[in-house]
Each structure stands twice: as C-alpha cells, then as structure tokens.
Design a protein around this motif. Structure first.
Motif, mmCIF file in Angstrom:
data_model
loop_
_atom_site.group_PDB
_atom_site.id
_atom_site.type_symbol
_atom_site.label_atom_id
_atom_site.label_comp_id
_atom_site.label_asym_id
_atom_site.label_seq_id
_atom_site.Cartn_x
_atom_site.Cartn_y
_atom_site.Cartn_z
ATOM 1 N N ALA A 76 0.825 -1.207 0.000
ATOM 2 C CA ALA A 76 0.000 0.000 0.000
ATOM 3 C C ALA A 76 0.861 1.260 0.000
ATOM 4 O O ALA A 76 0.564 2.239 -0.704
ATOM 5 N N GLN A 77 1.928 1.277 0.791
ATOM 6 C CA GLN A 77 2.801 2.441 0.873
ATOM 7 C C GLN A 77 3.498 2.709 -0.451
ATOM 8 O O GLN A 77 3.565 3.868 -0.908
ATOM 9 N N LEU A 78 4.008 1.668 -1.093
ATOM 10 C CA LEU A 78 4.696 1.847 -2.372
ATOM 11 C C LEU A 78 3.723 2.317 -3.452
ATOM 12 O O LEU A 78 4.044 3.210 -4.246
ATOM 13 N N LEU A 79 2.528 1.736 -3.479
ATOM 14 C CA LEU A 79 1.525 2.162 -4.454
ATOM 15 C C LEU A 79 1.102 3.608 -4.210
ATOM 16 O O LEU A 79 0.929 4.380 -5.165
ATOM 17 N N GLY A 80 0.938 3.979 -2.948
ATOM 18 C CA GLY A 80 0.560 5.353 -2.628
ATOM 19 C C GLY A 80 1.578 6.353 -3.131
ATOM 20 O O GLY A 80 1.223 7.412 -3.660
ATOM 21 N N SER A 81 2.862 6.023 -2.986
ATOM 22 C CA SER A 81 3.915 6.917 -3.458
ATOM 23 C C SER A 81 3.914 7.036 -4.980
ATOM 24 O O SER A 81 4.048 8.136 -5.533
ATOM 25 N N VAL A 82 3.759 5.900 -5.664
ATOM 26 C CA VAL A 82 3.748 5.922 -7.133
ATOM 27 C C VAL A 82 2.552 6.716 -7.648
ATOM 28 O O VAL A 82 2.694 7.556 -8.556
ATOM 29 N N VAL A 83 1.382 6.476 -7.076
ATOM 30 C CA VAL A 83 0.181 7.197 -7.525
ATOM 31 C C VAL A 83 0.331 8.697 -7.278
ATOM 32 O O VAL A 83 -0.045 9.517 -8.126
ATOM 33 N N ALA A 84 0.890 9.078 -6.130
ATOM 34 C CA ALA A 84 1.093 10.499 -5.834
ATOM 35 C C ALA A 84 1.995 11.150 -6.881
ATOM 36 O O ALA A 84 1.717 12.261 -7.360
ATOM 37 N N CYS A 85 3.062 10.458 -7.272
ATOM 38 C CA CYS A 85 3.985 11.026 -8.259
ATOM 39 C C CYS A 85 3.355 11.082 -9.647
ATOM 40 O O CYS A 85 3.591 12.032 -10.410
ATOM 41 N N LEU A 86 2.540 10.078 -9.982
ATOM 42 C CA LEU A 86 1.830 10.117 -11.264
ATOM 43 C C LEU A 86 0.843 11.278 -11.302
ATOM 44 O O LEU A 86 0.726 11.983 -12.321
ATOM 45 N N LEU A 87 0.142 11.494 -10.199
ATOM 46 C CA LEU A 87 -0.797 12.614 -10.126
ATOM 47 C C LEU A 87 -0.063 13.950 -10.245
ATOM 48 O O LEU A 87 -0.538 14.874 -10.917
ATOM 49 N N LEU A 88 1.091 14.044 -9.602
ATOM 50 C CA LEU A 88 1.882 15.274 -9.690
ATOM 51 C C LEU A 88 2.349 15.528 -11.119
ATOM 52 O O LEU A 88 2.294 16.660 -11.615
ATOM 53 N N LYS A 89 2.812 14.477 -11.783
ATOM 54 C CA LYS A 89 3.287 14.646 -13.156
ATOM 55 C C LYS A 89 2.158 15.086 -14.067
ATOM 56 O O LYS A 89 2.325 15.966 -14.928
ATOM 57 N N PHE A 90 0.977 14.512 -13.876
ATOM 58 C CA PHE A 90 -0.176 14.893 -14.698
ATOM 59 C C PHE A 90 -0.634 16.314 -14.379
ATOM 60 O O PHE A 90 -0.881 17.114 -15.283
ATOM 61 N N ALA A 91 -0.725 16.632 -13.086
ATOM 62 C CA ALA A 91 -1.255 17.936 -12.672
ATOM 63 C C ALA A 91 -0.332 19.082 -13.048
ATOM 64 O O ALA A 91 -0.791 20.213 -13.239
ATOM 65 N N THR A 92 0.977 18.806 -13.136
ATOM 66 C CA THR A 92 1.933 19.867 -13.453
ATOM 67 C C THR A 92 2.254 19.943 -14.939
ATOM 68 O O THR A 92 3.153 20.684 -15.346
ATOM 69 N N GLY A 93 1.531 19.168 -15.728
ATOM 70 C CA GLY A 93 1.769 19.221 -17.168
ATOM 71 C C GLY A 93 3.020 18.501 -17.604
ATOM 72 O O GLY A 93 3.631 18.859 -18.614
ATOM 73 N N GLY A 94 3.436 17.505 -16.839
ATOM 74 C CA GLY A 94 4.576 16.692 -17.239
ATOM 75 C C GLY A 94 5.888 17.043 -16.585
ATOM 76 O O GLY A 94 6.946 16.561 -17.021
#
Length: 252
Positions: free
Chosen positions: A109-127
C-alpha cells in the motif's frame, strides 16, 4: 531480542476487513505525504528555476515534509497506526508489534501510494519531472548509507518512544508532531548530501515515475538497517520482556 516476539501471521489475515482497511489507510496517508512533500519541491523548483539545492530550498523541503508527515501520521493513526514508511513498518515487525503478512500489506500500500502520488503530480503539473533521490557531488553510496542509517534510527527511535512504548502515557498525543519534527530536522542535516529519504516508499515513487534507479538501493538498505537497530535498541533496553506486550494494530 527473543524470537517469539516476531510473528508471521496467518494467510487469512490478508483478507480480513481490518487488515485491508489498515492497508488502504496507509495508501492514502502515503499519497497525502508524497504529494505534498514532492509537490512542494517541484513548486519550489519552478519558482526558482531549479533552486532546490539552495539553503532556502532545503528549509522549504524540511518544513513541507514535516507538516505533511504530521498530517499523514495523524489521519492514519487510528486505523493503521500511521506508519507511512516501510522502514517504520519493518521496525514495528522487528519489535513484534506487527505480523509479517500485515507488514507486507502495508508495504504494498505504501509503495503504491507513493507511485500514484507522483503520477498525479506529473499529470497535474503538465509533465514536470518528479525527481528521484540522488547523491550530491563528493558523497559516495556508502556515505549515504550511513546517513540513512543514522537518520532513520532517529526516526524509528522517536516512533517507538512516542507511539509504541506501552509506558508512553500522554506523550502519545504528540507522537505525530514529534515524528514530523524529527524528519524535518533530519532533512536539514542530510538533505544536502543524499536528499534525506529515511523512507523507501518516498524514494520509490519518484524513481518509478522518472525511471531513474541510480543508487536507489541506498534508500532501501540504509533505512531498513536504521529501523532494525532502533527497534532492537528501544525494545530490549527500554521496553524489555517485563513490560512488553503485543500492541493493538491501531498502535503500530
């Protein structure tokens, strides 16, 4: 440490509702922590044209991670114990305060949470890039391992003293604050050398999303060794066999 304190758990534990809820709480706590901590770093880089290595950038990282961890631990404390760190979970396992199987659920759960957070950041910041942890010039991998061992020792020792110890009494109220503060202080101490991870999941998410794995092993080996030493020291010296008791899952 007596071996009987370590518990493997039962296969059915992975499907128990309370275990699944605890893992989900770890996922969301980690997502909150990484999104705020990593996001603050990305925002500072954008505003200062990649000035994260400046003294002000180090202070910004320290405050962002301290505040975010305080919240992440607090919101997960009543459900999972608020580990928000595979090293903390490992330290709790070494001290006999969580089963191996539940700990594995937490790790996933912790590893998935970190990956999802970074994917959301990359999407939200335009890459924009979610920068992976790296070593500073002149700092060897083994220098960084020592940094991670010592810093994570301080973190997990603080967790044991304020959240795990059965004798903690009212000090447990300030556990999330103390845990956030020690992480913030350690970032000030080690951030300029290796980024001061103290948390394999925090390093894992950016590494996956940026696909940068240089010296990534440092951010697993150092924290896990530091966590194990802290658990063994605190459990054997300050808790001991006479006062040790299996804690509820809500208390790590």
């Amino acid at each position: 440490m007596p071996i009987y304190k370590i518990a493997i758990g039962t296969p059915g534990e992975a499907s128990q509702p309370d275990a699944l809820k605890a893992a989900l709480a770890e996922f969301f706590s980690m997502l909150i922590f990484v999104f705020a901590g990593e996001g603050a770093g990305m925002a500072f880089n954008k505003l200062t044209d990649d000035g994260s290595t400046t003294p002000s950038g180090l202070v910004q990282a320290s405050l962002a991670h301290a505040f975010a961890l305080f919240v992440a631990v607090s919101v997960g404390a009543n459900i999972s114990g608020g580990h928000v760190n595979p090293a903390v979970t490992f330290g709790a396992f070494i001290g006999g305060n969580i089963t191996l199987l539940r700990g594995i659920l937490y790790w996933i759960a912790q590893l998935l949470g970190s990956v999802v957070a970074c994917l959301l950041l990359k999407f939200a910041t335009g890459g924009l890039e979610t920068s992976a942890f790296s070593l500073s010039t002149g700092v060897s991998a083994w220098n960084a391992v020592v940094f991670e061992i010592v810093m994570t020792f301080g973190l997990v020792y603080t967790v044991y003293a304020t959240a795990v110890d059965p004798k903690k009494g009212n000090i447990g109220i300030v556990a999330p604050i103390a845990i956030g503060f020690i992480v913030g202080a350690n970032i000030l101490a080690g951030g300029a050398f290796d980024g001061a991870s103290m948390n394999p999941a925090v390093s894992f998410g950016p590494a996956v999303v940026s696909w940068t794995w240089t010296n990534h092993w440092v951010y697993w080996v150092g924290p896990l060794i530091g966590a194990a030493i802290a658990a063994l020291v605190y459990d054997n010296i300050f808790i001991g066999e006479n006062t040790h008791e299996q804690l509820p899952t809500t208390d790590y």
